[in-house]
Write an enzyme that holds these catalytic residues in place. Structure first.
Site, PDB file in Angstrom:
ATOM      1  N   HIS A   1     -23.911 -27.704  24.747  1.00  0.00           N
ATOM      2  CA  HIS A   1     -23.432 -28.596  25.799  1.00  0.00           C
ATOM      3  C   HIS A   1     -21.981 -28.231  26.118  1.00  0.00           C
ATOM      4  O   HIS A   1     -21.270 -27.658  25.284  1.00  0.00           O
ATOM      5  CB  HIS A   1     -23.487 -30.051  25.339  1.00  0.00           C
ATOM      6  CG  HIS A   1     -24.861 -30.614  25.285  1.00  0.00           C
ATOM      7  ND1 HIS A   1     -25.090 -31.973  25.305  1.00  0.00           N
ATOM      8  CD2 HIS A   1     -26.077 -30.028  25.210  1.00  0.00           C
ATOM      9  CE1 HIS A   1     -26.392 -32.204  25.240  1.00  0.00           C
ATOM     10  NE2 HIS A   1     -27.010 -31.040  25.180  1.00  0.00           N
TER      11      HIS A   1
ATOM     12  N   GLU B   1     -19.244 -29.969  26.255  1.00  0.00           N
ATOM     13  CA  GLU B   1     -18.247 -30.526  25.341  1.00  0.00           C
ATOM     14  C   GLU B   1     -18.181 -29.728  24.040  1.00  0.00           C
ATOM     15  O   GLU B   1     -17.093 -29.431  23.535  1.00  0.00           O
ATOM     16  CB  GLU B   1     -18.564 -31.994  25.007  1.00  0.00           C
ATOM     17  CG  GLU B   1     -18.594 -32.904  26.212  1.00  0.00           C
ATOM     18  CD  GLU B   1     -19.985 -33.077  26.823  1.00  0.00           C
ATOM     19  OE1 GLU B   1     -20.255 -34.173  27.323  1.00  0.00           O
ATOM     20  OE2 GLU B   1     -20.786 -32.105  26.806  1.00  0.00           O
TER      21      GLU B   1
END
Length: 143
Positions: free
Chosen positions: A46, A48
């Site tokens: 992801h 992040e």
């Protein structure tokens, strides 16, 4: 948030367009990340997590990102919220809310759970419409 939107534009085709930027306490950009789950066939890729992994190499304080701020176009999921808690990120700024998986208040509030060892500041809905539009454009042909 504008920088995170720029970063999101570099998401590989087929991946959900999310951009994340990590800044140190002085506001210096440490790292960016985009979703690469499909590209890498990695469920942990992801935006992040990608940004956190890259920032740890730049920050110089081991795995701790104390004093750092994560700016991301979409509300972090539980995995990403856990990663930013583990990295001790000081604050999180996100654009669009994610009612199905958001772990900063929409679905659950993992980052502010009672008894947490680390509680980052959270600011939500920054450039929300622009960030939500990324999701709408991506998912429209899939629905």
């Amino acid at each position: 948030m504008r920088r995170a939107l720029e970063v999101a534009a570099g998401t590989p085709a087929g991946d959900v367009p999310v951009g994340a930027v990590l800044f140190d306490a002085s506001g210096r950009e440490l790292a960016t990340g985009v979703n690469r789950r499909e590209q890498r066939q990695d469920p942990t890729a992801h935006a992040e997590v990608e940004a956190i992994r890259a920032a740890v190499k730049e920050h110089g304080d081991g795995w701790r990102l104390s004093g750092c701020e994560l700016v991301v176009t979409l509300e972090p999921c539980a995995m990403c919220a856990g990663a930013l808690l583990g990295a001790r990120v000081a604050s999180v700024v996100f654009g669009a809310f994610e009612p199905k998986t958001g772990a900063c208040g929409s679905w659950v509030d993992l980052v502010r759970a009672p008894g947490g060892l680390h509680v980052p500041q959270v600011r939500a809905g920054i450039l929300e419409e622009e960030c939500a539009q990324l999701m709408a454009v991506f998912f429209e042909p899939l629905r």
